[in-house]
Write an enzyme that holds these catalytic residues in place. Sequence first.
Site, PDB file in Angstrom:
ATOM      1  N   TRP A 151       0.780  -1.129   0.173  1.00 33.28           N
ATOM      2  CA  TRP A 151      -0.008   0.019   0.240  1.00 33.28           C
ATOM      3  C   TRP A 151       0.834   1.246   0.016  1.00 33.28           C
ATOM      4  O   TRP A 151       0.268   2.378  -0.288  1.00 33.28           O
ATOM      5  CB  TRP A 151      -0.787  -0.045   1.313  1.00 33.28           C
ATOM      6  N   ASN A 152       2.112   1.189   0.322  1.00 34.44           N
ATOM      7  CA  ASN A 152       2.983   2.363   0.601  1.00 34.44           C
ATOM      8  C   ASN A 152       3.242   3.502  -0.642  1.00 34.44           C
ATOM      9  O   ASN A 152       3.149   4.474  -0.660  1.00 34.44           O
ATOM     10  CB  ASN A 152       4.170   2.113   1.364  1.00 34.44           C
ATOM     11  N   LYS A 175      -2.377  -7.567  -8.298  1.00 35.27           N
ATOM     12  CA  LYS A 175      -3.028  -7.689  -7.190  1.00 35.27           C
ATOM     13  C   LYS A 175      -2.487  -6.385  -6.045  1.00 35.27           C
ATOM     14  O   LYS A 175      -1.531  -6.698  -5.439  1.00 35.27           O
ATOM     15  CB  LYS A 175      -2.922  -9.078  -6.613  1.00 35.27           C
ATOM     16  N   GLY A 228       6.329  -6.495  -0.610  1.00 32.88           N
ATOM     17  CA  GLY A 228       5.435  -6.662   0.558  1.00 32.88           C
ATOM     18  C   GLY A 228       6.259  -6.865   1.836  1.00 32.88           C
ATOM     19  O   GLY A 228       7.849  -6.878   1.784  1.00 32.88           O
ATOM     20  N   GLY A 229       5.848  -7.496   2.702  1.00 33.04           N
ATOM     21  CA  GLY A 229       6.553  -7.740   4.053  1.00 33.04           C
ATOM     22  C   GLY A 229       6.870  -9.398   3.670  1.00 33.04           C
ATOM     23  O   GLY A 229       6.686 -10.010   2.960  1.00 33.04           O
ATOM     24  N   GLU A 250      10.586  -8.515  -3.280  1.00 35.91           N
ATOM     25  CA  GLU A 250      11.153  -7.234  -2.800  1.00 35.91           C
ATOM     26  C   GLU A 250      10.677  -7.056  -1.393  1.00 35.91           C
ATOM     27  O   GLU A 250       9.377  -6.716  -1.483  1.00 35.91           O
ATOM     28  CB  GLU A 250      10.628  -5.955  -3.673  1.00 35.91           C
ATOM     29  N   LEU A 251      11.232  -7.135  -0.271  1.00 35.97           N
ATOM     30  CA  LEU A 251      10.875  -7.368   0.936  1.00 35.97           C
ATOM     31  C   LEU A 251      11.373  -6.392   1.803  1.00 35.97           C
ATOM     32  O   LEU A 251      11.647  -5.018   1.393  1.00 35.97           O
ATOM     33  CB  LEU A 251      11.132  -8.704   1.492  1.00 35.97           C
ATOM     34  N   CYS A 284      10.071   0.858   2.386  1.00 31.00           N
ATOM     35  CA  CYS A 284      11.083  -0.390   2.712  1.00 31.00           C
ATOM     36  C   CYS A 284      12.430   0.085   2.903  1.00 31.00           C
ATOM     37  O   CYS A 284      13.142  -0.483   3.766  1.00 31.00           O
ATOM     38  CB  CYS A 284      10.845  -1.082   1.401  1.00 31.00           C
ATOM     39  N   GLU A 385      11.496  -4.854  11.402  1.00 34.53           N
ATOM     40  CA  GLU A 385      10.861  -3.640  10.639  1.00 34.53           C
ATOM     41  C   GLU A 385       9.592  -3.056  11.408  1.00 34.53           C
ATOM     42  O   GLU A 385       8.637  -3.931  11.729  1.00 34.53           O
ATOM     43  CB  GLU A 385      10.547  -4.192   9.252  1.00 34.53           C
TER      44      GLU A 385
HETATM   45  P1  NAD Z   1       1.992  -7.168   2.871  1.00 34.14           P
HETATM   46  O1  NAD Z   1       3.092  -8.289   2.728  1.00 34.14           O
HETATM   47  O2  NAD Z   1       1.261  -7.474   4.157  1.00 34.14           O
HETATM   48  O3  NAD Z   1       1.218  -7.206   1.548  1.00 34.14           O
HETATM   49  C1  NAD Z   1       1.817  -7.053   0.415  1.00 34.14           C
HETATM   50  C2  NAD Z   1       0.778  -7.425  -0.816  1.00 34.14           C
HETATM   51  O4  NAD Z   1       0.711  -8.810  -0.683  1.00 34.14           O
HETATM   52  C3  NAD Z   1      -0.541  -7.388  -0.545  1.00 34.14           C
HETATM   53  O5  NAD Z   1      -1.358  -6.859  -1.806  1.00 34.14           O
HETATM   54  C4  NAD Z   1      -1.108  -8.552   0.053  1.00 34.14           C
HETATM   55  O6  NAD Z   1      -2.593  -8.438  -0.241  1.00 34.14           O
HETATM   56  C5  NAD Z   1      -0.324  -9.412  -0.570  1.00 34.14           C
HETATM   57  N1  NAD Z   1      -0.241 -10.613   0.220  1.00 34.14           N
HETATM   58  C6  NAD Z   1      -0.194 -11.077   1.444  1.00 34.14           C
HETATM   59  N2  NAD Z   1      -0.020 -12.095   1.812  1.00 34.14           N
HETATM   60  C7  NAD Z   1       0.062 -12.987   0.647  1.00 34.14           C
HETATM   61  C8  NAD Z   1       0.180 -14.201   0.233  1.00 34.14           C
HETATM   62  N3  NAD Z   1       0.261 -15.167   1.060  1.00 34.14           N
HETATM   63  N4  NAD Z   1      -0.444 -14.653  -0.940  1.00 34.14           N
HETATM   64  C9  NAD Z   1      -0.450 -13.575  -2.043  1.00 34.14           C
HETATM   65  N5  NAD Z   1      -0.435 -12.259  -1.780  1.00 34.14           N
HETATM   66  C10 NAD Z   1      -0.341 -11.977  -0.668  1.00 34.14           C
HETATM   67  O7  NAD Z   1       2.681  -5.782   3.006  1.00 34.14           O
HETATM   68  P2  NAD Z   1       2.431  -4.317   3.190  1.00 34.14           P
HETATM   69  O8  NAD Z   1       1.874  -4.270   4.434  1.00 34.14           O
HETATM   70  O9  NAD Z   1       1.195  -3.916   2.179  1.00 34.14           O
HETATM   71  O10 NAD Z   1       3.642  -3.573   2.729  1.00 34.14           O
HETATM   72  C11 NAD Z   1       4.621  -3.219   3.648  1.00 34.14           C
HETATM   73  C12 NAD Z   1       5.784  -4.105   3.348  1.00 34.14           C
HETATM   74  O11 NAD Z   1       6.317  -3.939   2.103  1.00 34.14           O
HETATM   75  C13 NAD Z   1       6.888  -3.725   4.503  1.00 34.14           C
HETATM   76  O12 NAD Z   1       7.403  -4.742   4.791  1.00 34.14           O
HETATM   77  C14 NAD Z   1       7.985  -2.958   3.238  1.00 34.14           C
HETATM   78  O13 NAD Z   1       9.225  -3.036   3.580  1.00 34.14           O
HETATM   79  C15 NAD Z   1       7.768  -3.822   2.233  1.00 34.14           C
HETATM   80  N6  NAD Z   1       7.949  -3.069   0.886  1.00 34.14           N
HETATM   81  C16 NAD Z   1       9.202  -3.344   0.079  1.00 34.14           C
HETATM   82  C17 NAD Z   1       9.691  -2.899  -0.612  1.00 34.14           C
HETATM   83  C18 NAD Z   1      10.809  -3.313  -1.836  1.00 34.14           C
HETATM   84  O14 NAD Z   1      10.931  -2.541  -2.607  1.00 34.14           O
HETATM   85  N7  NAD Z   1      11.705  -3.965  -1.135  1.00 34.14           N
HETATM   86  C19 NAD Z   1       8.929  -1.595  -1.315  1.00 34.14           C
HETATM   87  C20 NAD Z   1       7.643  -1.229  -0.500  1.00 34.14           C
HETATM   88  C21 NAD Z   1       7.323  -1.914   0.707  1.00 34.14           C
END
Ligand code: NAD
Length: 492
Positions: A151-152, A175, A228-229, A250-251, A284, A385
């Site tokens: 979402w960020n 997605k 994501g996370g 990308e975590l 991130c 984090e």
């Molecule tokens: P999140 O992992 O909760 O969600 C990210 C996406 O993944 C969402 O669309 C979510 O619905 C989906 N998702 C979650 N579990 C899933 C699964 N089991 N199967 C399929 N899809 C799934 O992360 P968030 O809270 O939206 O974002 C914050 C995180 O993203 C932080 O950890 C941040 O560091 C990371 N992030 C990384 C980068 C990078 O480039 N490395 C950039 C931005 C954010």
Amino acid sequence: MLDFQMVVGGQDRAAENGEWIESTNPFTGRPWARIPRGTRADANAAVEAAAAAMEDPAWIALSASQRGALLRKVGDLILANAERLADLEVQDNGKLKAEMLGQLRYLPQHYYYFGGLADKVEGAVIPSDKTGMFVHTVHEPLGVVVAITPWNSPLLLTTWKLAPALAAGNAVVIKPSEHASVSMVEFVKLFHEAGFPPGVVNVVTGYGNECGVALVEHPKVAKVAFTGGDAGGRAVYQSAAKSLKHVTLELGGKSPNIICEDADIEQAVKGAVSGIFAATGQTCMAGSRLLVHEAIHDRFVESLRRFVSAAKMGDPMADDTQIGPVATLPQFEKVLSYVDIAQGEGATLAHGGRAYSGPGCEEGWFIEPTILTNVDNSMRVAREEIFGPVLSVIRFEDDDEAIRIANDTPYGLAAGVWTNDLSRAFCYTRALKTGTIWVNAYRVVSYAVPFGGYKQSGIGRENGQEMIKEYLQTKSVYFNLEKEVPNPFVLR
Ligand code: NAD
């Protein structure tokens, strides 16, 4: 309350079971829009639409130059719609309009860059040892790519996947995060307006553990590009392994921002602020561990405190706001809980640490910019984090100690180093185990420069020329030039 639809095969689509998810504005704490709660059936329909596009001559018969022209057109359309899309993002995720509009105005560059690259991916004629053969390689698209994003920075982080994936000739199902999907469904319409055939770009909204899982498991998906996370990343990696899909991850990070005693303090303070309090720490690459040389520690923390005290918190839409709310209520509670955890482990609260409800901020999820000192690198605030405006300050005595502390983390996304000594800076750039390092700067990214993590911050890279290859596969072609086929029982 506004309702938005998914986009599948070029058509608007509600969730198969008619259910919705409310999107809440972090500044008001109130729902402002609804997006469909996509199901497995919706995910399947989107993958089928993308798979059909990969059979459709309207897409696959386009030359690479024609794909590039479409991407450049979409770049122009994004620029024309930047203001409107930025407003949608701010209402969804509460980040500053200045930040989201800046990202939107920069986004076209990605499409121009990868549009330009589309027809410059060349195979090779290989002078192989098989002299009776004409051998060459061609690079072909992977097929259906699923892009899962947080979402960020929804549109920016999706673009890091979408622009190279389309330049390479794939079809994509996006997605977006359940917390910030509105800008995405509007964004995708620009691709159709630019002339991309239906099914080439689709978006399914909903929860990760519902439609997200279904997309990752789908047998017709060739690649999953996830941002994501950690938890989501691991789940996606495991699930994709069952059908051996290509995966990039990308975590998160716990990035060190290192301030040497010879740094320009005034500039380094700005660097520390941009590392953690910009974007309310919801990035991130947040420089959430500030490593400060002991000779300047107290002076530096005091300068930082003064700078942060003057920062204006308020409506993210207002031009003069510098710190907005955090994006969700669970995130608000999580961030505040870390302030208690840190103090329980012996850290000192040097600034902030509370929810903020000053003028204009009465309803939103605001947290004071928080500075913790006396942090040891073994404490949870230094290892986990937080993804909020919480800075852990750690002292160091010399460069060796700074490097040891900086590398003592499971993450390896980014790092900053502030020093006026060039050879010292160079040593840091070689010693730090991170995917990106800034010297006398922080939080700079470019479509032309690879970005990604060492260690548990991810797998693979995004941006830069090499990236297009992440969305292609190589085919080797042996063309027999001889009339006679030799002994068929022996490998040639
Ligand atoms: P999140 O992992 O909760 O969600 C990210 C996406 O993944 C969402 O669309 C979510 O619905 C989906 N998702 C979650 N579990 C899933 C699964 N089991 N199967 C399929 N899809 C799934 O992360 P968030 O809270 O939206 O974002 C914050 C995180 O993203 C932080 O950890 C941040 O560091 C990371 N992030 C990384 C980068 C990078 O480039 N490395 C950039 C931005 C954010």
